[in-house]
Design a protein around this motif. Sequence first.
Motif, short mmCIF file in Angstrom:
data_model
loop_
_atom_site.label_atom_id
_atom_site.label_comp_id
_atom_site.label_asym_id
_atom_site.label_seq_id
_atom_site.Cartn_x
_atom_site.Cartn_y
_atom_site.Cartn_z
N ASP A 12 0.83 -1.21 0.00
CA ASP A 12 0.00 0.00 0.00
C ASP A 12 0.86 1.25 0.00
N ALA A 13 1.94 1.24 0.78
CA ALA A 13 2.84 2.40 0.84
C ALA A 13 3.49 2.63 -0.52
N LYS A 14 3.91 1.59 -1.19
CA LYS A 14 4.53 1.74 -2.52
C LYS A 14 3.51 2.27 -3.53
N LYS A 15 2.28 1.77 -3.49
CA LYS A 15 1.24 2.25 -4.40
C LYS A 15 0.93 3.72 -4.15
N ALA A 16 1.05 4.16 -2.89
CA ALA A 16 0.78 5.56 -2.56
C ALA A 16 1.95 6.48 -2.90
N GLY A 17 3.08 5.91 -3.34
CA GLY A 17 4.20 6.71 -3.75
C GLY A 17 5.29 6.88 -2.71
N PHE A 18 5.18 6.17 -1.59
CA PHE A 18 6.20 6.26 -0.55
C PHE A 18 7.35 5.31 -0.86
N THR A 19 8.54 5.67 -0.38
CA THR A 19 9.70 4.81 -0.48
C THR A 19 9.78 4.00 0.81
N VAL A 20 9.84 2.68 0.69
CA VAL A 20 9.90 1.81 1.85
C VAL A 20 11.35 1.41 2.07
N LEU A 21 11.84 1.69 3.29
CA LEU A 21 13.21 1.36 3.65
C LEU A 21 13.20 0.36 4.79
N GLU A 22 14.20 -0.51 4.82
CA GLU A 22 14.36 -1.48 5.90
C GLU A 22 15.75 -1.33 6.48
N LYS A 23 15.84 -1.30 7.81
CA LYS A 23 17.12 -1.12 8.48
C LYS A 23 17.92 -2.42 8.43
N ARG A 24 19.15 -2.33 7.94
CA ARG A 24 20.03 -3.50 7.85
C ARG A 24 21.06 -3.51 8.97
N ASP A 25 21.79 -2.43 9.13
CA ASP A 25 22.82 -2.28 10.16
C ASP A 25 22.62 -0.91 10.81
N ASP A 26 23.54 -0.56 11.70
CA ASP A 26 23.48 0.76 12.31
C ASP A 26 23.70 1.83 11.25
N GLY A 27 22.67 2.62 11.00
CA GLY A 27 22.76 3.70 10.03
C GLY A 27 22.69 3.27 8.59
N VAL A 28 22.42 1.98 8.30
CA VAL A 28 22.35 1.49 6.93
C VAL A 28 20.92 1.01 6.65
N TYR A 29 20.30 1.63 5.65
CA TYR A 29 18.94 1.26 5.26
C TYR A 29 18.97 0.78 3.81
N GLU A 30 18.14 -0.18 3.51
CA GLU A 30 18.06 -0.70 2.15
C GLU A 30 16.66 -0.45 1.62
N LYS A 31 16.60 0.01 0.37
CA LYS A 31 15.32 0.27 -0.27
C LYS A 31 14.64 -1.06 -0.60
N MET A 32 13.38 -1.17 -0.25
CA MET A 32 12.62 -2.40 -0.49
C MET A 32 11.95 -2.36 -1.83
#
Length: 86
Positions: free
Chosen positions: A66-86
Amino acid sequence: MPIYEYLSEQPDDPEHSCPRCSRGFELRRPVDRPPLEKCPLCRHPVRKVISKINTPTVTKPFSQTDAKKAGFTVLEKRDDGVYEKM
């Protein structure tokens, strides 16, 4: 200035209320003024009533799709200070 709602003390009795105060009316008044005791038109007793409040509806959080359809970028935390785009 806040908006206050007033209603006749006896809304069902036409002898003790005018059409305006029997249905109730809203009035903008400064906070430091005391509440009205009489209707401005008919001079019969009125009382201040508690108004309904406007509260936002609680909605469920977006799912990732739903967030992607609404135009939001979804990020997931991998390490300290490192996020990966889903």
